[in-house]
Design a protein around this motif. Structure first.
Motif, mmCIF file in Angstrom:
data_model
loop_
_atom_site.group_PDB
_atom_site.id
_atom_site.type_symbol
_atom_site.label_atom_id
_atom_site.label_comp_id
_atom_site.label_asym_id
_atom_site.label_seq_id
_atom_site.Cartn_x
_atom_site.Cartn_y
_atom_site.Cartn_z
ATOM 1 N N PRO A 58 -23.329 1.635 -10.939
ATOM 2 C CA PRO A 58 -22.206 2.338 -11.569
ATOM 3 C C PRO A 58 -22.677 3.314 -12.638
ATOM 4 O O PRO A 58 -23.615 3.037 -13.384
ATOM 5 C CB PRO A 58 -21.396 1.203 -12.200
ATOM 6 C CG PRO A 58 -21.769 -0.013 -11.444
ATOM 7 C CD PRO A 58 -23.193 0.185 -11.037
ATOM 8 N N GLY A 59 -22.035 4.477 -12.670
ATOM 9 C CA GLY A 59 -22.286 5.436 -13.740
ATOM 10 C C GLY A 59 -23.498 6.317 -13.529
ATOM 11 O O GLY A 59 -23.731 7.227 -14.308
ATOM 12 N N ASP A 305 -14.000 0.894 -9.009
ATOM 13 C CA ASP A 305 -12.656 1.277 -9.441
ATOM 14 C C ASP A 305 -12.780 2.161 -10.682
ATOM 15 O O ASP A 305 -13.190 1.704 -11.757
ATOM 16 C CB ASP A 305 -11.847 -0.002 -9.759
ATOM 17 C CG ASP A 305 -10.396 0.323 -10.091
ATOM 18 O OD1 ASP A 305 -10.076 1.527 -10.308
ATOM 19 O OD2 ASP A 305 -9.584 -0.629 -10.124
ATOM 20 N N ALA A 306 -12.430 3.426 -10.505
ATOM 21 C CA ALA A 306 -12.611 4.381 -11.614
ATOM 22 C C ALA A 306 -11.506 4.273 -12.650
ATOM 23 O O ALA A 306 -11.590 4.879 -13.721
ATOM 24 C CB ALA A 306 -12.682 5.799 -11.071
ATOM 25 N N SER A 307 -10.462 3.497 -12.341
ATOM 26 C CA SER A 307 -9.357 3.431 -13.308
ATOM 27 C C SER A 307 -9.589 2.364 -14.376
ATOM 28 O O SER A 307 -8.826 2.243 -15.309
ATOM 29 C CB SER A 307 -8.049 3.153 -12.568
ATOM 30 O OG SER A 307 -8.055 1.828 -12.100
ATOM 31 N N LEU A 308 -10.641 1.592 -14.227
ATOM 32 C CA LEU A 308 -10.932 0.583 -15.248
ATOM 33 C C LEU A 308 -11.558 1.259 -16.471
ATOM 34 O O LEU A 308 -12.029 2.377 -16.400
ATOM 35 C CB LEU A 308 -11.905 -0.462 -14.693
ATOM 36 C CG LEU A 308 -11.403 -1.273 -13.505
ATOM 37 C CD1 LEU A 308 -12.536 -2.065 -12.881
ATOM 38 C CD2 LEU A 308 -10.293 -2.224 -13.962
ATOM 39 N N THR A 309 -11.509 0.573 -17.585
ATOM 40 C CA THR A 309 -12.150 1.097 -18.800
ATOM 41 C C THR A 309 -13.228 0.142 -19.272
ATOM 42 O O THR A 309 -12.904 -1.010 -19.564
ATOM 43 C CB THR A 309 -11.126 1.223 -19.944
ATOM 44 O OG1 THR A 309 -9.926 1.756 -19.404
ATOM 45 C CG2 THR A 309 -11.646 2.131 -21.018
ATOM 46 N N PRO A 310 -14.489 0.561 -19.404
ATOM 47 C CA PRO A 310 -15.005 1.797 -18.831
ATOM 48 C C PRO A 310 -14.956 1.753 -17.299
ATOM 49 O O PRO A 310 -14.971 0.665 -16.711
ATOM 50 C CB PRO A 310 -16.446 1.841 -19.321
ATOM 51 C CG PRO A 310 -16.664 0.675 -20.197
ATOM 52 C CD PRO A 310 -15.507 -0.239 -20.063
ATOM 53 N N ALA A 311 -14.921 2.939 -16.732
ATOM 54 C CA ALA A 311 -14.780 3.052 -15.282
ATOM 55 C C ALA A 311 -15.989 2.442 -14.575
ATOM 56 O O ALA A 311 -17.092 2.443 -15.116
ATOM 57 C CB ALA A 311 -14.649 4.514 -14.901
ATOM 58 N N VAL A 312 -15.749 1.897 -13.393
ATOM 59 C CA VAL A 312 -16.852 1.394 -12.566
ATOM 60 C C VAL A 312 -16.880 2.246 -11.318
ATOM 61 O O VAL A 312 -16.091 2.043 -10.393
ATOM 62 C CB VAL A 312 -16.658 -0.098 -12.221
ATOM 63 C CG1 VAL A 312 -17.832 -0.594 -11.387
ATOM 64 C CG2 VAL A 312 -16.539 -0.927 -13.487
ATOM 65 N N ASN A 313 -17.696 3.243 -11.322
ATOM 66 C CA ASN A 313 -17.760 4.150 -10.178
ATOM 67 C C ASN A 313 -19.161 4.694 -10.037
ATOM 68 O O ASN A 313 -19.995 4.556 -10.916
ATOM 69 C CB ASN A 313 -16.789 5.317 -10.356
ATOM 70 C CG ASN A 313 -17.142 6.172 -11.545
ATOM 71 O OD1 ASN A 313 -16.656 5.951 -12.649
ATOM 72 N ND2 ASN A 313 -18.038 7.137 -11.353
#
Lengths: 660, 1049
Positions: A58-59, A305-313
């Protein structure tokens, strides 16, 4: 006097209450002895270990697992793989694979939880608790497998140890690799025994993952011992460094029976998975879907899932959408390996192969996986137009590979862009987060492991092997008659290093099993380990990495670009400057019609090609590990360490292997 | 000095005038009191007074800022009293632990701070003013440089422990209670004492192992109400910004470096053509289209100096008012101040506001009982762009911005690489912090010389920090907004509101008593008491994503899933019993003994309690009769010696003995059941033997006063041994799977000295003074468990070994840069460099083979086998100094203050120093970097450069071979900085009297005006710290010019 007495009494009283006043215990953290007692504790502890499984990190701004094979002959990055270049790999001062942090992590759990489980001291659903214990055995096996690949012989550490010097020295003793491999298989048996078929949470391991990994490890060790037999890289072999250590002086091995043992284990474990899981009919969807939860073939996948904070993408899709860059490209060797759709090798009579002068011709009538895995001109890249050079009505199309773009990260150094993982969703375009699922374990590997183990054991293929092979071909939508392929194969016309083991050519059947594996798992990160266990890198000497045929016709895409299909777009002219000129950006036409990414600039470390040194089949152990285990603490007699160095390497910081 | 004019007669009515001795002007409002009574008066506007007194009465004349005088009446009726300003006279009283002491009787190493260094300084905190003021008190800039809200790092006499699991900071006491000097109002400070050795600080036991800074604030004096107002307006900007290359030179530099690396050009000819046109003004657009978007880096053609773009000069101001006064029975002091400090960020402004309010009331209830109350309130509001924290990369990013990256796109919207959207629109981080100090003191004097004190104090900090992230947008070629990711952790369009609350409570109580007895020539003083402290801390931070409107960035106005970011709850406590005995004979021979018995909650019961004793001796040689003949030349000569042992209980963990399980809610990045799972990590190891660090301190000092005390000098020499120091965890074989816990495994020895010289005199009407201080120390490792003497651990951290000097830098010796391939080949024949790199040629570094094996290598990186490495320098700042010069004449005054370090080596890594470094994204181009090697007949547009400073430029890892730590690029970190220059004018009293003004001064005060340093031009010698990235990537320090006035009514 009275006053003094009073004072003393007051002081004494104060002192007593002071100790209470000074007794402070942590207020906001759980002591370790109050943890790993319930199902949720176990789940949380184990969840922490998943990150190490190969997947898109991620990231990170790169193409995730799809660039792992840059370390092999399948793909190439802008910069060469330095381990294929002499003089570039040295004994490190510290660090490396001789690391036990994660092993300690797992052993802590097993030490604590197993007795609690057996004594019924855990809260929660017992089956789930068992499952989490199983996961831990799986992870220990997985970690040990990476050690086996990197270093071979390795200490077998099942418990916590104390930090005193002698204990550390004793525990550091290496065990022969076959014992290590057997230990891994044992752990995987435990993992299989404890784990559930359906995990307590989605995206977690299952018992079948243990079976699949078992077939992978057993096949790795079986083939390794078979092909490296007679070298110092196999226990008991000539020059095996373990023989010089007192603690291994009585070691003996029946190497052939070991090989048989591992191959048999590989075959059996593979069958468990192969018979249970059918292949997905849609090959590309294994790599570009948002979810793989309903895909029959997939045993484990990672979700984003990019909508999580911080995003996981990750950013995999964006790199592919951006004109097919991402700092990777298929090699010419890889593109040649694909069969024709009719099952014939490209050089066979009447194969129908049209040559590789253009993208159209190289792809015509080939194994459909070539098109699944490679972007071709005119293909839709994105339903949006961000940072894509060829746009029609706001949609981005592929026109040409970014072979000369300045930035490495957006380059396709070979001209053949990797397509695995492409989805045309504009929301996952260049610089935007991608959330496509990443497959970690899929059943096709079991099919291939079975076939290979079967053939390695018996030099023939049983009915199951035939069935699996045909299934793989059928899923790829090509001719299923593998015998036709075998008969038409001429190893002298293949470019693939896997046609060799050592300096010997292998049988055409075995080669085709290996070819099937190369194609099926292209860009999935298995290749280098395969080449190592097959001992297939010996012949990589003076090898020049090549990409697409640039100078026959493709050069015009850069120098005189013509939009096709005709559209109202202006494509910039890209000057191709041949090697030998200032600011050169492509290799010279006079040298080869194929683009040679490492022959553009004479400063390139691989300008004179790749040369493999056999000693690199195993990594060296870093210097510090010897220094900290010498017979007397602080001694400079590093050879007195309980650890021995891998063959061909010295116990000396920055030293090169023999032969470099 | 007093002049008394006799006029015949013995009258009861006495009149007189009080004047300022220097200005020869009346002093208004001075208090005249008859000693031992409550009768008194104050002077009028002409400095005149009248009072009824009888012969033999003693008049006490006092006024704030002047030395108090006592005049015995011998029959005069008219007096002319000249008050002189309260300069540091030798009979002054020094604040020491739990009391005061006459300076003449002092036997420990106690330095007092000249209040002048605090006056009219346009800085944001007291600690900035203290830098360089006291020898041995070392203050250095924090990693984030000049960013608002940063505190300076402080130590006394160097690092005594090295920050592995324990801290060695000085104890900072404000009016006897631990406090924060960084948000104190400098105008409230009356007095600062720095306790440097064990004998003076041991009364504070385990909390004061590394010295004490004692700040005493002002209190009211009986007399007419004084009103003081002062202000200043400041203009400040960065001290030093690098000279970024213009786009054309930058592009060529990068292209060449990329080719050298073996890659291809980054900027093609077409782009370079556009860059030239843009710079020549022939092109208006900053970039070209890339499909629907704009090219934003390698195809763009703007020409921006990003450093100048991001940092600016800004105005700030400060106001301060105080009232004080009182009667014999009750005195008060109250003050208020307001500071509004603007930062230097041009985009996404940064601002710091501070409000202080103080009230101090001292009452003498009756002959036996005093009651004092002291309250302070401090509030600060720090308002920064969220990007300073949440992205965390701003200073790293500014360094990496290319000049051609467009500031704005051709449509006038900010473009992405300048991070302008993040700074301007990305949201704010607002910290609102309240400090409340409350102290009460009851003093009982049952007998003459006997006092009993009971004190209680409390400090409460409440902080809330509101952080919000707003969606940010860039724009496509048609001007349509496109959501832009704030940073790698957020998807485009993401937003959140976050609130973090913390609350800390500190309670302390002390009960102590002292008794003073003077029997003829024998002076005794004894002190005994106890002290407890307790600290409790709580913190909660929560956030919710998806803010409905950026205008209401609150959790309650957001719709996403709640998340707790952190939650903390912890405490510690200490208790101690202490005693002190002073004895002196004829003020000539002094002895002091201290003992403290201390307990700490951080250790288990059996390790908890410890005794810390100290002793000191002093001899006032100048008071001996044999000294009489030269006592007019040498007024003071006092050698003294002290020894003491202290403990340090300041472990990082409040509960170092408890092994706790780390559990992180939503901590996993491997999604399960569609969300982030809770994760738990493996526990590390805990030492069962951890205990106090023990500090043994020996101090030898001498005080000297000469020539009517015009010259004062103090010298100190100390040896400080830290035994059982918590050192870096020892190495252990990797098989253990974890690193060893921190234990008391090392012994460190600091040796150092301090000198302070002050001169004060006048020539005619000009008064002048000069002060100079110099200090130095070196720290050596006496023992540390590292049998093989490894220099570095597996992570590259420095390890200790026996005999090591702290701060040493190991590196190679550089021969030079090879001018040709032939020269390199010839060099390599006797200095084989293949172990530290490959493909050596013209423009690469030639390293020297020092050990004669014809191979250049680092051996096995141990102090025994270090190959060709040697100690090439030491990064400890040596010979720190402060220099102050001042003069005044007829109301004009000039003061200068310099501070610096005379010797220091620094190794600077990273792109700010090297230019071409880790590939195109991690490299920078400043004008200094163009001085890199280019061979004869180069194709470079810059031409050949055979005598370059830098080696051949490689845009990537191939250059690493030339960047080994080595003599050629070791930097000289010594510097001298003009910290402050002040020019003021005090208006003559005669003019002011009509306006009822007692004093009016106006001034210009400037900070950091200039610096002399040998360090590479792109660095500030005070702000080289790494801050998680490479050297120099930090917020620049600022220079300030201010104007202010100071008025007393």
């Amino acid at each position: 006097m009275k006053k003094n007495l009073l004072y003393i009494i007051t002081l004494a009283g104060a002192l007593c209450s002071c100790n209470d006043f000074l007794d402070k215990e942590p207020l906001d953290a759980v002591p370790t002895d109050k943890y790993l007692l319930t199902e949720s504790d176990l789940a949380a502890y184990s969840a922490n270990l998943y990150d190490q499984l190969p997947s898109h990190t991620p990231g990170q701004y790169n193409m995730g697992v799809f660039v792992t094979d840059n370390n092999s002959d399948n793909q190439a990055a802008s910069n060469p793989n330095s381990s294929f270049v002499k003089g570039e790999t040295r004994v490190a001062q510290s660090g490396g694979a001789w690391d036990f942090g994660k092993i300690r992590n797992v052993n802590y759990f097993i030490d604590k939880v197993r007795p609690r489980l057996e004594n019924g001291k855990l809260n929660g659903t017992e089956a789930n608790n068992k499952h989490y214990l199983g996961e831990m055995y799986f992870f220990r096996a997985y970690i040990y497998y990476t050690k086996l690949v990197a270093l071979g012989d390795f200490p077998i550490l099942k418990n916590w140890i104390t930090e005193d010097y002698e204990t550390v020295r004793e525990a550091s003793k290496r065990r022969p690799r076959n014992e290590v491999a057997r230990f891994i298989l044992q752990d995987l048996d435990s993992a299989y025994y404890y784990m559930k078929e359906t995990p307590p949470m989605t995206n977690r391991l299952t018992k079948d993952c243990a079976a699949l990994l078992k077939s992978r490890v057993a096949l790795f060790e079986g083939t390794w011992e078979k092909y490296h037999k007679g070298t110092a890289r196999v226990p008991g072999g000539p020059g095996w460094p373990g023989a010089n250590k007192d603690y291994l002086k009585d070691f003996s091995i029946d190497i052939d029976s070991e090989i048989r043992f591992f191959l048999t284990e590989a075959k059996e474990a593979a069958q468990i998975v192969a018979d249970k899981y059918s292949l997905s009919s849609d090959y590309p969807s294994l790599f570009n879907s948002q979810s793989l939860s309903s895909t029959s073939e997939v045993l484990l996948w990672r979700a984003y899932d990019a909508s999580l904070t911080p995003a996981v993408n990750h950013f995999v899709v964006g790199y592919i959408q951006r004109n097919g860059g991402g700092n990777t490209g298929w090699t010419r060797s890889m593109m040649q390996s694909y069969l024709m759709e009719n099952g014939l090798p490209i050089y066979a009579n009447n194969s129908g192969y049209q040559g590789d002068k253009t993208y159209e011709s190289v792809a015509a009538d080939r194994d459909p996986r070539l098109e699944y895995n490679t972007i071709l001109p005119g293909e839709l890249l994105s339903e949006g137009g961000s940072n894509i050079e060829y746009l029609v009505n706001g949609y981005g199309y592929y026109y040409r590979a970014p072979i000369v773009l300045g930035q490495n990260e957006n380059k396709c150094p070979t001209g053949y862009s990797v397509k695995k993982g492409l989805t045309t969703d504009a929301a996952q375009g260049p610089t935007l987060p991608s959330t496509t699922a990443c497959v970690v374990f899929r059943a096709a590997e079991a099919y291939l492991n079975y076939m290979e183990a079967d053939y390695e054991l018996s030099n023939s293929l049983d009915a199951n092997s035939g069935k699996y092979w045909r299934a793989l071909r059928a899923r790829a939508n090509m001719d299923t008659d593998f015998q036709k392929t075998i008969n038409a194969t001429d190893l002298s016309k293949e470019l693939d290093f896997a046609r060799y083991s050592g300096s010997e050519l292998v049988s055409t059947t075995l080669y085709n099993i290996r070819r099937e594996r190369r194609i099926e798992f292209a860009a999935e990160g298995l290749r280098l380990n395969d080449l190592k266990r097959w001992r297939a890198l010996d012949m990589m000497q003076g090898y020049q990495v090549e990409g697409f045929d640039l100078w026959s016709e493709n050069y015009a895409r850069y120098t005189t670009p013509t939009p096709t299909p005709a559209a109202d777009v202006t494509l910039s002219v890209v000057n191709l400057i041949e090697s030998g000129n200032t600011n050169a950006n492509v290799s010279a036409k006079s040298e080869s019609q194929y683009l040679r990414p490492y022959r553009i600039n004479t400063n390139n470390i691989a300008y004179n090609g790749y040369n493999w040194n056999q000693n690199k089949y195993l990594n060296p152990i870093a210097f510090d590990h010897f220094r900290l285990t010498t017979e007397t603490e602080g001694s400079t007699d590093y050879a007195s360490s309980t650890i021995y160095q891998n063959p061909g390497w010295k116990i000396e910081t920055s030293s090169l292997p023999e032969g470099d | 000095m007093v002049s008394i004019f006799h006029i015949y007669a013995q009258q009861q009515n006495i009149s007189g005038t009080v004047i300022d001795k220097n200005l020869n002007e009346p002093v208004i409002g001075a208090s005249i009191q008859i000693k031992g009574t409550t009768n008194g008066t104050i002077t009028d506007l002409d400095g005149k007074f009248a009072i009824n007194a009888s012969k033999d009465d003693i008049l006490v004349i006092s006024y704030i800022g002047y030395t108090t005088q006592e005049i015995k009446l011998t029959g005069q009726s008219s007096l002319k009293i000249e008050l002189s300003e309260d300069t540091q006279a030798l009979d002054e009283v020094v604040v020491v632990g739990f009391g005061t002491q006459k300076k003449v009787n002092l036997t420990g190493a106690v330095a007092t701070v000249d209040k002048k260094v605090l006056a009219s300084r346009p800085v944001t905190s007291v600690s900035q003013s203290l830098q360089g003021a006291v020898p041995g008190l070392n203050l250095s800039t924090a990693d984030l440089g000049g960013q608002l809200g940063q505190n300076m790092n402080v130590n006394i006499r160097g690092t005594g422990t090295i920050g592995k699991g324990s801290k060695g900071e000085p104890l900072i006491l404000i009016d006897g209670m631990e406090g924060n000097m960084n948000n104190l109002n400098p105008e409230d400070v009356e007095n600062i004492s720095v306790l440097k050795d064990a004998s003076s600080s041991s009364i504070y036991g385990s909390r004061a192992a590394f010295g004490v800074i004692m700040i005493t604030t002002k209190k009211g004096k009986a007399g007419k109400m004084q009103i003081n107002y002062n202000n200043n307006v400041r203009y400040s900007g960065p001290t030093n910004l690098p000279n970024q290359l213009d786009s054309y030179r930058f592009a060529n530099f990068f292209n060449e470096a990329s080719i050298n690396q073996g890659g291809s050009v980054i900027f093609d000819e077409e782009t370079i053509g556009r860059i030239q046109k843009y710079m020549a003004g022939e092109l208006a657009a900053t970039t070209i289209a890339n499909g629907n978007n704009w090219h934003f880096h390698e195809k763009a053609n703007d020409n921006v100096n990003w450093w100048k773009k991001h940092f600016q000069w800004a105005w700030s101001n400060e106001h301060n008012i105080s009232l004080s006064g009182g009667t014999e029975k009750i005195q008060y002091y109250a003050s208020g101040s307001y500071l509004n400090q603007n930062g230097n960020l041009r985009y996404g402004e940064d601002n710091y506001k501070r409000y202080n309010a103080t009230a101090k009331v001292n009452t003498q209830i009756n002959k036996y009982v005093d009651f004092n109350i002291n309250t302070k309130f401090v509030r600060f509001d720090l308002d920064n762009p969220i990007y300073l924290e949440e992205g965390g990369l701003l200073y790293h990013d500014i360094a990496r911005m290319w000049p051609m990256m467009p500031f704005k796109d051709p449509n006038g919207y900010y473009m992405r690489n300048g991070k302008l959207n993040q700074l301007v629109d990305g949201g704010r981080s607002k910290t609102h912090n309240d400090n409340i100090y409350m102290q009460g003191q009851l003093v009982v004097h049952p007998l003459k010389g006997w006092n009993i004190y009971a004190e209680a104090g409390m400090r409460i900090i409440n902080q809330n920090k509101q952080t919000n992230l707003n969606p940010i947008y860039e724009h496509d070629v048609n001007g349509n907004p496109l959501a832009l990711a704030f940073s790698g952790s957020y998807s485009p369009g993401a937003s959140f509101a976050r609130a973090a609350y913390l609350n800390s409570n500190f309670y302390t109580t002390s009960v102590y008593t002292d008794y003073t007895l003077q029997l003829k020539d024998h002076y005794f003083k004894a002190l005994i008491g106890m002290n407890t402290e307790e600290y409790v801390y709580r913190e909660l931070s929560a956030q919710r994503p998806d803010v409905i409107s950026s205008l209401v960035p609150e959790i309650s106005a957001s719709t996403g899933e709640d998340k707790i970011n952190s939650s903390k709850y912890n405490d510690w406590s200490t208790a101690g019993f202490f005693g002190r005995i002073n004895y002196s004979y004829k003020d000539r021979y002094m002895v002091e003994m201290n003992v403290r018995y201390d307990g700490s909650s951080r250790f288990l019961r059996d390790q908890r309690w410890n005794v810390f004793p100290s002793f000191s001796l002093g001899w006032n040689v100048a008071r001996e009769s044999f000294f009489e003949p030269i006592s007019n030349i040498i007024n003071t000569l006092k050698p003294r010696v002290s020894w003491g042992m202290l403990g340090n209980q300041n472990t990082d963990s409040y509960y170092p003995f408890y092994l706790t399980q780390s559990v992180t809610a939503n901590g996993g990045n491997w999604l399960m059941n569609g969300g982030k799972p809770t994760t738990a990590g493996v526990p590390g190891m805990v030492s069962s033997t951890l205990t106090w660090e023990k500090i043994y301190n020996t101090n030898i000092g001498i005080d000297l006063g000469m020539l009517d005390n015009r010259l004062n000098a103090t010298a100190e020499y100390f040896i400080r041994r830290t035994k059982d120091m918590v050192g870096p965890a020892a190495e252990v074989g990797a098989i253990l799977g974890t690193s060893l816990p921190n234990t008391n495994n090392a012994e460190l020895k600091n040796k150092g000295w301090e000198i302070q010289l002050n001169w004060r005199d006048q020539i005619g009407k000009v008064n002048y003074n000069a002060g100079f201080n110099l200090s130095d120390y070196r720290a050596k490792v006496i023992s540390y468990p590292n049998a093989s003497k490894a220099l570095w651990d597996a992570d590259g951290n420095t390890l200790y070994y026996d005999g090591m000097t702290i701060g040493e830098i190991w590196g190679y010796e550089t021969e030079g840069i090879a001018k040709s391939d032939e020269q390199m080949t010839e060099w390599l024949a006797n200095n084989d460099q293949s172990k530290i790199g490959s493909a050596w040629g013209a423009g690469d570094i030639m390293y020297r083979d020092l050990n004669g094996d014809k191979v250049v290598d680092s051996g096995n990186s141990t102090a025994i086998d270090h190959g060709d490495l040697k100690v090439i320098g030491n990064n400890t700042p040596r010979f720190r100094f402060g220099l102050s010069l001042g003069a005044d004449w007829k109301g004009f005054d000039v003061q200068m203050f310099f501070q610096g370090v005379m010797k220091r080596d620094i190794w600077l890594g990273g792109p700010m120093f090297w230019g071409a470094d880790g590939g195109e994204w991690q490299s920078v181009g400043f004008s200094e970097h163009l001085d890199y090697f280019r061979p004869e007949n180069t194709a470079s547009v810059f031409g050949a450069n055979l005598d370059s400073y830098y080696p051949k430029a490689y845009l990537g890892d191939k250059g690493n071979k030339n960047k080994k730590t080595q003599t050629r690029y070791l930097q000289n970190g010594a510097y001298m900085r003009m910290k402050n220059l002040q020019i003021g004018y005090t208006f003559p009293r005669a003019w002011m009297n009509k306006a009822n003004i007692q004093k009016l001064r106006i001034y210009v005060s400037a900070e950091n005006l200039f610096t002399i340093s040998g360090i590479a031009d792109m660095f500030d010698p005070e702000a080289t710290a790494a801050n998680g990235f490479s050297n120099g990537k930090t917020y620049p320090l600022s220079k300030t010019i201010s104007f202010g006035l100071n008025i007393t009514l």
